[in-house]
Enzyme design. Structure first.
Site, short mmCIF file in Angstrom:
data_model
loop_
_atom_site.label_atom_id
_atom_site.label_comp_id
_atom_site.label_asym_id
_atom_site.label_seq_id
_atom_site.Cartn_x
_atom_site.Cartn_y
_atom_site.Cartn_z
CE LYS A 126 -1.99 -2.02 3.51
NZ LYS A 126 -2.70 -2.34 4.76
CE LYS B 231 15.29 2.85 5.25
NZ LYS B 231 14.75 1.98 6.33
CG ASP C 217 14.87 -1.61 3.87
OD1 ASP C 217 15.84 -0.92 4.16
OD2 ASP C 217 14.29 -2.34 4.69
P1 IMP Z 1 12.55 -4.51 1.13
O1 IMP Z 1 11.84 -5.74 0.68
O2 IMP Z 1 13.40 -4.74 2.34
O3 IMP Z 1 13.29 -3.77 0.03
O4 IMP Z 1 11.47 -3.52 1.70
C1 IMP Z 1 10.53 -2.95 0.94
C2 IMP Z 1 9.27 -2.68 1.74
O5 IMP Z 1 9.52 -2.59 3.16
C3 IMP Z 1 8.76 -1.35 1.31
O6 IMP Z 1 7.81 -1.49 0.29
C4 IMP Z 1 8.17 -0.78 2.58
O7 IMP Z 1 6.80 -1.11 2.65
C5 IMP Z 1 8.91 -1.45 3.72
N1 IMP Z 1 9.95 -0.57 4.30
C6 IMP Z 1 11.29 -0.65 4.14
N2 IMP Z 1 11.94 0.33 4.80
C7 IMP Z 1 10.97 1.05 5.42
C8 IMP Z 1 11.01 2.23 6.25
O8 IMP Z 1 12.05 2.84 6.58
N3 IMP Z 1 9.79 2.68 6.67
C9 IMP Z 1 8.61 2.07 6.35
N4 IMP Z 1 8.54 1.00 5.56
C10 IMP Z 1 9.71 0.48 5.11
#
Ligand code: IMP
Ligand code: MG
Length: 175
Positions: free
Chosen positions: A43, A130, A102
């Site tokens: 979302k 990030k 992330d």
């Molecule tokens: P990844 O799979 O670790 O790249 O994370 C992606 C998902 O994690 C994003 O679509 C966000 O919904 C959530 N996410 C990652 N970092 C943050 C943050 O600092 N704040 C809030 N949601 C995060």
């Protein structure tokens, strides 16, 4: 952790709007004349997508995929794909839109799932990047802002589902 009323501003509304306008122009230039489908990751993508699509004045269609991996401030490590796009992706250029890249697990899992639909290409566009947290070999083809390793909220990003409505990107004090 308590819900605080006013997280500290990391990226303000004006900077977000200016950057989205630039991203929109790049996307417009690169996808002119191509069959483009924006696939937004629910979302967190909602405000970003709403603003970005109005900066892309070429024909394209929009679909959604629903993914989830975070509980509190921590990634669970497993990405759940809760719903997939409904529109035909075969031979179309897919641009995946998410709030933040992330660890990279979410977009890696979604890209792999969409690859089965035989799109012409898959690229990624995120508002925030990030890079210091990355565990997967994935990068953003379009990224709004590179940010340090801090948990951020607002403009679609949540902490336990709250704060998505903040008009800016803010940081919460660590617990
Ligand atoms: P990844 O799979 O670790 O790249 O994370 C992606 C998902 O994690 C994003 O679509 C966000 O919904 C959530 N996410 C990652 N970092 C943050 C943050 O600092 N704040 C809030 N949601 C995060
Ligand atoms: Mg989230």
């Amino acid at each position: 952790m308590e819900l605080i009323q006013h997280p500290k501003v990391l990226v303000n509304e004006q900077k977000i709007a200016e950057r989205i306008s630039v991203l929109g122009k790049e996307i417009t230039k690169n996808y002119k004349g191509k069959k483009l489908t924006l696939v937004c990751v629910l979302k967190g993508c909602i405000p970003f997508t709403a603003d970005l699509i109005r900066e892309i004045p070429i024909p394209f269609i929009v679909d959604v995929v629903h993914a989830s991996s975070y509980v509190n401030k921590h990634s669970t490590g497993t990405v759940q794909i809760l719903s997939k796009p409904k529109l035909e992706l075969k031979d179309r250029h897919v641009l995946l839109i998410d709030d933040i890249l992330d660890t990279g697990r979410t977009l890696t899992a979604i890209s792999a799932a969409l690859q089965e639909h035989e799109p012409a290409s898959i690229k990624t566009c995120v508002l925030l990047d990030k890079p210091s947290r990355r565990t997967e070999p994935i990068y953003a083809d379009y990224a709004g802002f590179e940010i340090p390793n801090e948990f951020v909220v607002g403009y679609g990003l949540d902490y336990n589902e709250y704060y998505r409505n903040l008009p800016y990107i803010g940081t919460l004090d660590s617990d």
